[in-house]
Design a protein around this motif. Structure first.
Motif, PDB file in Angstrom:
ATOM      1  N   GLY A 204      -1.202  -0.280  17.056  1.00 17.82           N
ATOM      2  CA  GLY A 204      -2.017  -1.360  16.521  1.00 17.82           C
ATOM      3  C   GLY A 204      -3.449  -0.927  16.274  1.00 17.82           C
ATOM      4  O   GLY A 204      -4.056  -1.294  15.255  1.00 17.82           O
ATOM      5  N   MET A 205      -4.000  -0.120  17.173  1.00 20.62           N
ATOM      6  CA  MET A 205      -5.372   0.361  17.008  1.00 20.62           C
ATOM      7  C   MET A 205      -5.476   1.311  15.823  1.00 20.62           C
ATOM      8  O   MET A 205      -6.435   1.257  15.044  1.00 20.62           O
ATOM      9  N   GLN A 206      -4.496   2.182  15.675  1.00 24.60           N
ATOM     10  CA  GLN A 206      -4.525   3.119  14.552  1.00 24.60           C
ATOM     11  C   GLN A 206      -4.335   2.402  13.218  1.00 24.60           C
ATOM     12  O   GLN A 206      -5.029   2.692  12.236  1.00 24.60           O
ATOM     13  N   MET A 207      -3.414   1.464  13.164  1.00 22.93           N
ATOM     14  CA  MET A 207      -3.143   0.777  11.915  1.00 22.93           C
ATOM     15  C   MET A 207      -4.286  -0.129  11.476  1.00 22.93           C
ATOM     16  O   MET A 207      -4.346  -0.538  10.314  1.00 22.93           O
ATOM     17  N   ALA A 208      -5.194  -0.433  12.377  1.00 21.23           N
ATOM     18  CA  ALA A 208      -6.371  -1.231  12.026  1.00 21.23           C
ATOM     19  C   ALA A 208      -7.509  -0.375  11.481  1.00 21.23           C
ATOM     20  O   ALA A 208      -8.556  -0.918  11.105  1.00 21.23           O
ATOM     21  N   ASP A 209      -7.304   0.940  11.427  1.00 23.75           N
ATOM     22  CA  ASP A 209      -8.359   1.870  11.002  1.00 23.75           C
ATOM     23  C   ASP A 209      -8.083   2.328   9.569  1.00 23.75           C
ATOM     24  O   ASP A 209      -7.135   3.078   9.332  1.00 23.75           O
TER      25      ASP A 209
END
Length: 362
Positions: A204-209
């Motif tokens: 989730g953190m990566q896909m928000a970048d």
């Protein structure tokens, strides 16, 4: 050593795809042609191969996003393995950790293949992470890991959930023993679930970048024609997805790849896995990252030889904020975890592309 796939529904494909069958095939290429290309890459290596053929076989090793960030220099009785900074992935791998792990994977593959075909030698790692494989000539040394080199792949699909026997786990663990690297094998479901939750959180953190998404998209290959032309990257079909023309694939990625779809995919992958393997180097430096790569490649080859499949789920090591929690879960609270690999019984998918050997020689 991260892997992603594009999840696109049939209705979305129908809405986007207006080209005729012939035009579609011309723009994407043929999977039959790709199968022949892949088979040629993975021909068995005979006794006393040329050094070029030996290097080509070694390049079947895995690398992050299949960037193949390596170069080779042939010396007298030695082969140097050098990093290729032009193939770094600075967003997902800002300190080149995965790059040097990839060099370790290919160094171990080279050493296994060389010994099995009459050039036994030793691997030495300099402080800057460059590697020298110094060899002699001698009798071929049979090694069950050698036969697994052309068969190994990162299988980014659900497995069948079957457990792996204690004897097979012990054999794989023994094969992966490399000084300076510890291996935690996780087969109990509550512990697997806790690490799975870190994978989902990291995803989730990566896909928000946006920078992460742009870097990932750069290495996606939506059709076999594109994959064969570049010889690198993540082929859509190698993750069990439909092939698309390049332009349409990029549009589909932007529209349909979401944190939710990716998280659902990782849930299926981990929930159907027999277990997880977490590799931890004794120190966080390039020499130990290379050692981790050697250990994980031996693990993957040993698993392949037993009919098992593997793939990486590295979000908890790629997202720095999650590393300490992962380290605590595997009983190494003061260390930096290096890799997370899932394993189990699963399907064979199309293999990833590789660049021709001439393009990796200095």
């Amino acid at each position: 050593m991260n892997r992603r796939r594009v999840v696109i529904g049939a209705a979305s494909l129908a809405a986007l795809g207006g080209a005729g069958a012939l035009g579609w095939r011309a723009s994407t290429g043929s999977m039959a042609d790709y199968a022949r290309y892949g088979a040629a890459l993975r021909r068995p290596l005979g006794i006393d191969p040329s050094l070029r053929d030996l290097i080509a076989h070694a390049t079947l090793a895995p690398s992050g996003h299949n960037t193949q960030p390596w170069r080779f220099a042939i010396r007298e009785h030695a082969i140097d393995i050098l990093p290729d900074p032009t193939r770094a992935t600075p967003v997902v791998d800002p300190d080149d950790h995965h790059l040097f792990v990839s060099l370790g994977c290919i160094a171990e593959t080279l050493g296994i293949a060389a010994a099995a075909t009459g050039r036994p030698g030793e691997i030495a790692v300099a402080s800057d992470g460059t590697i020298r494989f110094a060899f002699t000539t001698g009798a071929a040394r049979p090694d069950p890991l050698f036969a697994a080199i052309p068969l190994r792949q990162s299988t980014r699909a659900p497995f069948d959930g079957r457990a792996v026997s204690a004897a097979d786990l012990a054999q794989i663990e023994a094969a992966a023993a490399i000084p300076g690297v510890s291996l935690a094998l996780i087969t109990e479901r509550p512990q697997i679930d806790r690490i799975r939750d870190l994978v989902i959180e990291g995803n989730g953190m990566q896909m928000a970048d946006p920078a992460f998404l742009a870097e990932l998209k750069r290495w996606l290959r939506f059709g076999p024609k594109q994959a064969m032309a570049t010889g690198d990257g993540l082929l859509s079909a190698a993750s069990g997805n439909p092939v698309l023309p390049d332009a349409l694939g990029g549009i589909a990625f932007d529209l349909f790849v979401t944190a939710a779809s990716e998280s659902a995919r990782y849930l299926r992958q981990i929930d159907t896995s027999a277990g997880l393997a977490v590799f931890v180097g004794a120190r966080a430096d390039r020499a130990h990252w290379v050692a981790v790569g050697r250990a994980c490649q031996r693990f993957a080859l040993a698993a392949t030889g037993l009919g098992l499949r593997t793939s990486f789920v590295n979000q908890p090591v790629e997202v720095a904020a999650l590393r300490r929690r992962l380290a605590a879960l595997v009983g190494a609270p003061d260390a930096r975890p290096d890799l997370v690999m899932r394993f189990g019984t699963g399907p064979i998918l199309p293999f990833s592309p590789r660049r021709p050997v001439g393009s990796v020689l200095v």
